[in-house]
Design an enzyme around this catalytic site. Structure first.
Site, short mmCIF file in Angstrom:
data_model
loop_
_atom_site.label_atom_id
_atom_site.label_comp_id
_atom_site.label_asym_id
_atom_site.label_seq_id
_atom_site.Cartn_x
_atom_site.Cartn_y
_atom_site.Cartn_z
N HIS B 49 0.84 -1.20 0.00
CA HIS B 49 0.00 0.00 0.00
C HIS B 49 0.88 1.25 0.00
O HIS B 49 1.99 1.25 0.52
CB HIS B 49 -0.89 0.02 1.25
CG HIS B 49 -1.75 -1.21 1.40
ND1 HIS B 49 -2.82 -1.47 0.59
CD2 HIS B 49 -1.69 -2.25 2.27
CE1 HIS B 49 -3.38 -2.62 0.95
NE2 HIS B 49 -2.71 -3.11 1.97
N ARG B 305 -5.52 -11.91 10.05
CA ARG B 305 -4.80 -10.69 10.40
C ARG B 305 -4.55 -10.70 11.90
O ARG B 305 -5.50 -10.88 12.67
CB ARG B 305 -5.64 -9.47 10.06
CG ARG B 305 -6.21 -9.44 8.66
CD ARG B 305 -7.26 -8.33 8.61
NE ARG B 305 -7.88 -8.16 7.32
CZ ARG B 305 -8.97 -8.81 6.93
NH1 ARG B 305 -9.55 -9.71 7.72
NH2 ARG B 305 -9.50 -8.58 5.75
N CYS B 396 -0.07 -26.19 -16.64
CA CYS B 396 -0.83 -24.94 -16.50
C CYS B 396 0.10 -23.73 -16.47
O CYS B 396 -0.12 -22.74 -17.14
CB CYS B 396 -1.67 -24.95 -15.23
SG CYS B 396 -2.88 -26.26 -15.14
#
Lengths: 407, 473
Positions: B49, B305, B396
């Site tokens: 962030h 968290r 994949c």
């Protein structure tokens, strides 16, 4: 850059018969790309009997069925590139292939995508609860058991009554595990009737229709599952929840065509990749067959579809022959999907599945210039239907053709 | 006797160990799980962030802003992936626009690059923004990482430089006597750092009554498969509410999309089950983004968290216990803050206690080969050197056998199927290991000289094999 007329991706049932179909119709330059060190694909881990009843009129194991095709490939000296993986395909049909020899680019005139399917996983069905070891797709458990001799559980519960799950119920029982039951969300089984009989009933394994697993419990190892009944809208009935102790949950909740190699190209998609009656996609020269196109329940049908696609590839390579698309298949009431979705006026075999169970009903094929009904005692979603319409029948029709079920 | 012992091999523990391993100190890390980054650091939103969100005066604000500025350099140092893709915070009504303005002012006051956009401009950059979006705050310095890659790589480099890492070693006892801490009646250390994630308070209680409490809050996520056309190109946040940053849409380093999380307090610290939180995620994510192909979901997961009762990080030396350092309650933006936290703990709290010097022969880790990132020529050169680089085991994600072996045969290498999956990705794709897991099983068995019954998916008790065929008959 090497140039090859027909590159076939996948040496399983569809790919091998595709090679033979092309060969028998004049294509000389054929290359099969196979990721394993043997051809056969998933057949190699299907050591149970039941393969080849339609094609060879005998019951073969998966490997024996594959061997019959391999012998013909070998006899005709068809080139197979083993332990190789197609990394990407471009729209002008250049393949990038990885192997121990390095990355190689090959230019193909036609490509047959016969890469099979992948299993639906717990995430796809939003399986809830802890995330323990012991939850496997049935095919993975089958590979562990039949190829490596490893049982991934002692007390096994199975979610989904797809054929691989049913086969694994029997296999794991025979190899020493206790299979406690099979839960099926729908009010009917999704496996073949013969598998219900031979894999469950003969071993007294209960089939819980209209049931689902609402939670997996245990960490790091699975300790139990929560089983619940569902109502007619597939909603869980809270007071029917029960805990069943087990150390393994197998998921047999369906297969998904593995068309990921052409996903990034501008190929037209509906529920499946859209193909014409030559199994060619909207990209000229890229064909699909077998489970890479739509999910089959019998390998014999995979082989015949692969063969037909191989024949079409040969004609495409030789004369640049493509279907002149005149008609669309319209999915009518009761039908899940139809292959091919577009077609011309030659003989066309339609493959389709119904989306629910029907008893004493009619398949109705209708359009401007055709109105045909076929009586059926029963239709079930687990069994693919195939109907061939001749060019005489198709030459009169104008516009599109609808297939529906009249009950 | 260790100079410093760190409890917990998550992002905090590993970056502190990595920072301290540059000095001539004797360091140990204790981790109860079989691998690193198994707690909150392994299951989160994977975002660095920008630092716009935490309120003024908190440690969260301080370390987030600094951490964001350090992260790119850290990833270059560790030779792992970092992408500065930016973020949009999306308001959908007047009230949210007011909150957005607060965030904008906050970001500006912290010298964080930011810009307010009208929906028309934002839609040019993100065509799949919901039609309900009325105003957007753009935060171009927002980054993404693969969290466990950062943790594992940092710990690997610390390990190469002399840090002892004890995996599957749960700290059960702590004693303090004559200025020395003793762990599990066996390991002694001068400085003790508690970076045990959701268990940090429990570790503290081994020594003394803890003056903070951790109540884990669970977040559940979906992962979408690689898409032909990306739904979004940057992180999309809703305007934050009471429960945190809300449900996000996050592109990952490997071109997947994360959707999540919800936020629910839970009772048990090992509850990482998925439940109806996923329904909440599905319902809320469409507030900001449209055209999400939910049929491309390939995986779901839940993370915890470590939320403290003071709603801020606890980073300090203990008042009563000398040389006992708390790095606790590191919930979001913990990941983004972690390089700054590590630097602070190292420079301000630990190093002043020692007369230590930077090592002269600090060794850099050797990055893993990632075939997908190489040119065709480079790939062929690799395969020439070792043909197993051409042998694809994961169809994949297109991962070769040699890449898997590299992940196993290295310091703190993979010892389990999950360890391989997190280091080099087989099992991360659409088949979720259906095709490749039996192959990885065999490679682990051969490389680590294991018997069938010893190959594990993860830690103790996660052995794949329950019995050999016919053994039970």
């Amino acid at each position: 850059m090497r140039e090859i007329d027909l590159v076939i991706i996948g040496g399983g049932a569809a790919g091998m018969s595709g090679a033979l179909g092309a060969l028998n119709n004049g294509t000389q330059s054929i290359l099969i790309i196979e990721k394993e060190s043997d051809v056969g694909g998933i057949l190699n881990q299907c050591i149970h009997n039941g393969f080849g009843l339609h094609t060879f009129k005998e019951e073969l194991s998966g490997p024996s069925y594959a061997e019959k095709y391999y012998n013909q490939l070998d006899l005709n000296k068809i080139e197979i590139k083993y332990e190789s993986q197609v990394i990407s395909i471009s729209e002008d049909k250049i393949l990038l292939i990885s192997s121990k020899d390095g990355y190689e680019e090959i230019k193909a005139k036609a490509i047959l995508l016969a890469s099979g399917s992948k299993e639906r996983t717990g995430a796809v069905i939003s399986l809830k609860g802890d995330r323990p070891i012991g939850v496997y797709t049935a095919g993975t458990a089958q590979k562990y058991l039949n190829i490596d001799g490893i049982l991934v559980g002692k007390k096994v519960f199975i979610l989904g009554s797809g054929d691989i799950g049913l086969i694994m119920a029997r296999r794991m029982t025979l190899e020493g595990a206790k299979v406690l039951g099979v839960a099926e969300l729908m009010p009917y089984s999704n496996g073949l009737a013969r598998n219900i009989k031979q894999c469950l009933e003969d071993f007294d394994i209960p089939l819980h229709l209209s049931h689902t697993v609402t939670r997996v419990i245990g960490y790091p190892r699975l300790k139990a599952i929560e089983l619940a009944k569902v109502d007619e809208n597939r909603q869980v009935i809270e007071d029917t929840k029960q805990i069943i102790e087990c150390d393994c949950l197998l998921l047999s909740v369906g297969l998904i065509p593995d068309d990921s190699l052409i996903e990034d190209l501008n190929v037209k998609m509906a529920k499946n990749v859209i193909v014409d009656n030559n199994y060619m996609s909207s990209i000229s020269g890229i064909f699909l067959a077998g489970n890479a196109l739509h999910i089959h329940d019998l390998v014999d049908f995979v082989s015949s579809e692969g063969y037909e696609a191989g024949v079409a590839c040969a004609h495409y390579i030789k004369d640049n022959k493509v279907a002149e698309i005149k008609h669309h298949s319209i999915v009518g009431d009761g039908i899940g999907y139809i292959i091919p979705q577009v077609f011309d006026d030659s003989d066309v075999t339609f493959s389709f599945r119904v989306n629910r169970i029907f008893k004493k009903c009619k398949i109705h094929i209708v359009g401007d210039g055709i109105d045909k009904t076929i009586n059926k005692l029963s239709l079930v979603p687990s069994e693919m239907e195939r109907i061939k319409l001749t060019k005489e029948e198709l030459s009169n029709i104008k516009g599109d053709l609808k297939i529906e079920v009249l009950s | 006797m260790y100079d410093v012992a760190i409890i917990g091999a998550g992002i905090s523990g590993s970056l502190i160990a990595h920072e301290l391993s540059k000095y001539d100190l004797k360091i140990a890390v204790f981790e109860k799980e079989a691998d690193m980054a198994q707690g909150a650091s392994g299951a989160n939103s994977a975002i660095v962030h920008s630092g716009h969100d935490p309120i003024d005066g908190t440690l969260k604000a301080k370390f987030n802003v600094l951490g964001n500025r350090m992260f790119k350099g850290l990833c270059e140092e560790l030779q792992v992936a970092y992408k500065e893709i930016g973020a949009f915070v999306c308001a959908t009504n007047k009230q949210e626009e007011e909150t957005l303005m607060t965030l904008y002012e906050r970001a500006k006051s912290r010298d964080i690059k930011c810009e307010l956009l009208e929906p028309s401009k934002a839609l040019e950059l993100e065509p799949n923004l919901s039609d309900d979006v009325t105003k957007v705050l753009s935060l171009p310095t927002t980054g993404i990482i693969t969290p466990w890659e950062v943790v594992i790589s940092a710990m690997e480099e610390a390990n190469i430089n002399g840090t002892d890492v004890f995996l599957e070693t749960e700290v059960k006892t702590l004693e303090y006597k004559d200025g020395i801490y003793t762990i599990n009646e066996q390991y002694q250390t001068k400085v003790l750092i508690d970076a045990a994630g959701v268990y940090a308070d429990d570790i503290y209680r081994l020594l003394a009554p803890c003056d903070y409490d951790i109540t884990p809050r669970k977040g559940e996520y979906f992962i979408l498969d690689h898409l032909k056309h990306n739904v979004v190109n940057r992180v999309i946040y809703p305007v934050p509410g009471k429960k945190g940053k809300g449900v996000l849409v996050v592109p990952t380093i490997h071109n997947n999309i994360l959707l999540g999380p919800n936020s629910d307090p839970i009772d048990y610290k090992d509850d990482i089950s998925t439940s109806n939180g996923l329904d909440y995620v599905k319902a809320n994510v469409t507030k900001t983004v449209k055209n999400i192909p939910f049929n491309k979901i390939i995986h779901t997961y839940a993370g915890l968290r470590p939320s403290g009762n003071y709603h801020d990080f606890v980073i300090k030396e203990d008042d009563d216990y000398k040389n006992f350092i708390h790095v606790a309650c590191i919930e979001s933006p913990g990941l983004a803050s972690s390089p700054a936290i590590a630097k602070y703990v190292c420079d301000e709290l630990v190093l002043p206690k020692f007369e230590s010097h930077l090592k002269e022969n600090y060794i850099r880790r050797t990055p893993l080969t990632i075939m997908n990132n190489l040119s065709l020529e480079e790939k062929n050169q690799k395969i020439k050197e070792n043909p197993e680089f051409g042998e694809i085991v994961c169809r994949c994600e297109k991962i070769s056998k040699a890449e898997v072996k590299e992940a196993i045969n290295r310091p703190l290498g993979a010892t389990s199927i999950k360890g391989v999956k997190r280091r080099v990705r087989p099992g991360m794709g659409a088949c979720q290991g259906g095709f490749c897991e039996p192959l990885i099983f065999k490679i682990l068995k051969e490389e680590l000289n294991l018997k069938d019954e010893e190959v594990k998916y993860d830690g103790q008790g996660s052995e794949v094999m329950k019995a050999k065929a016919k053994e039970l008959l």
